[in-house]
Scaffold this motif. Structure first.
Motif, PDB file in Angstrom:
ATOM      1  N   THR A  12       0.829  -1.205   0.000  1.00 48.75           N
ATOM      2  CA  THR A  12       0.000   0.000   0.000  1.00 48.75           C
ATOM      3  C   THR A  12       0.867   1.261   0.000  1.00 48.75           C
ATOM      4  OG1 THR A  12      -1.743  -1.179   1.162  1.00 48.75           O
ATOM      5  CG2 THR A  12      -1.833   1.208   1.247  1.00 48.75           C
ATOM      6  N   THR A  16       2.443   1.723  -3.466  1.00 46.88           N
ATOM      7  CA  THR A  16       1.459   2.242  -4.425  1.00 46.88           C
ATOM      8  C   THR A  16       1.272   3.733  -4.235  1.00 46.88           C
ATOM      9  OG1 THR A  16       0.317   0.113  -4.345  1.00 46.88           O
ATOM     10  CG2 THR A  16      -0.892   1.954  -5.297  1.00 46.88           C
ATOM     11  N   ARG A  17       1.136   4.140  -3.011  1.00 46.28           N
ATOM     12  CA  ARG A  17       0.967   5.565  -2.692  1.00 46.28           C
ATOM     13  C   ARG A  17       2.193   6.371  -3.128  1.00 46.28           C
ATOM     14  NH1 ARG A  17      -2.481   9.747  -0.983  1.00 46.28           N
ATOM     15  NH2 ARG A  17      -1.061  11.320  -0.252  1.00 46.28           N
ATOM     16  N   THR A  50       2.453   6.611  -7.124  1.00 42.63           N
ATOM     17  CA  THR A  50       1.444   7.497  -7.693  1.00 42.63           C
ATOM     18  C   THR A  50       1.702   8.941  -7.282  1.00 42.63           C
ATOM     19  OG1 THR A  50      -0.082   5.645  -7.483  1.00 42.63           O
ATOM     20  CG2 THR A  50      -1.036   7.759  -8.060  1.00 42.63           C
ATOM     21  N   ASP A  72      -2.614  -3.378  -4.705  1.00 38.17           N
ATOM     22  CA  ASP A  72      -3.281  -2.130  -4.397  1.00 38.17           C
ATOM     23  C   ASP A  72      -3.200  -1.240  -5.624  1.00 38.17           C
ATOM     24  OD1 ASP A  72      -4.711  -0.357  -2.844  1.00 38.17           O
ATOM     25  OD2 ASP A  72      -2.960   0.443  -1.807  1.00 38.17           O
ATOM     26  N   LEU A  78      -4.246   3.010  -7.000  1.00 31.65           N
ATOM     27  CA  LEU A  78      -4.575   4.346  -6.539  1.00 31.65           C
ATOM     28  C   LEU A  78      -4.700   5.289  -7.729  1.00 31.65           C
ATOM     29  CD1 LEU A  78      -4.883   6.175  -3.978  1.00 31.65           C
ATOM     30  CD2 LEU A  78      -2.435   6.607  -4.183  1.00 31.65           C
TER      31      LEU A  78
END
Length: 193
Positions: free
Chosen positions: A45, A48-49, A52, A184, A186
């Protein structure tokens, strides 16, 4: 002699410990594996954050980025995923141009795939569905049928899409080859114009 053996309590603690030890070790190792799995999912997670967020801050939506720039962002995922093996991960960053309230055109997409992770899902030049609630009405172009071929990608606001998939294998597998696929995704609005 049998009466004396029945009354003797000298080895009871040792026998009880010998019976309880396998259960205690199994519980301990199970708790370790579950906590390691949760830690890995949190790293997926966070990666992914981070991917992005880097794309939305560092890439202008008005032009396609250099391949080396996106590769640098993906290389930074190794730092975020540490201590987990990045070769088990599949990373993807894409830029989307909104067509209508539920669809977007993939302007460009770049992926880095590990040997055991799932393949990236977005291909440049295609129209993809976007989950409900991501696109606001002010982001939708006024062009009628903006997702039609020849028109796609020429109107509407932009979104950056980041996706990480990870094939987690526990360090303690009890002799089994157990793999759990984690992932995940985003969507984020661009911050650099």
């Amino acid at each position: 002699m049998l009466k004396r053996l029945i009354r003797d309590r000298g080895g009871v603690a040792m026998v009880e410990f010998a019976l309880a030890l396998p259960l205690m070790l199994t519980l301990f190792m199970g708790c370790f594996v579950i906590s390691d799995m949760i830690s890995c999912y949190r790293k997926v997670t966070a990666t992914t954050r981070a991917l992005t967020d880097l794309a939305s801050r560092g890439i202008s939506p008005s032009s396609a980025p250099a391949t080396s720039t996106v590769s640098t962002y993906m290389s930074s995922a190794d730092l975020v995923m540490s201590p987990f093996d990045i070769t088990k991960a599949s990373l993807q960053i894409a830029q989307l141009r909104i067509c209508d309230t539920t669809h977007a055109y993939v302007v460009w997409s770049q992926a880095q795939t590990g040997s055991t992770a799932a393949s990236p899902s977005l291909v440049a030049g295609t129209v993809v569905s976007v989950p409900a609630g991501i696109i606001n009405s002010y982001m939708v172009p006024s062009t009628a049928n903006a997702c039609a071929s020849g028109v796609a990608g020429t109107a509407g606001a932009y979104l950056f899409y980041g996706q990480v998939a990870y094939a987690y294998t526990p360090a303690i597998g009890f002799g089994l080859k157990l793999t759990t696929n984690m992932g995940d995704q985003l969507y984020m609005s661009p911050r650099l114009n």
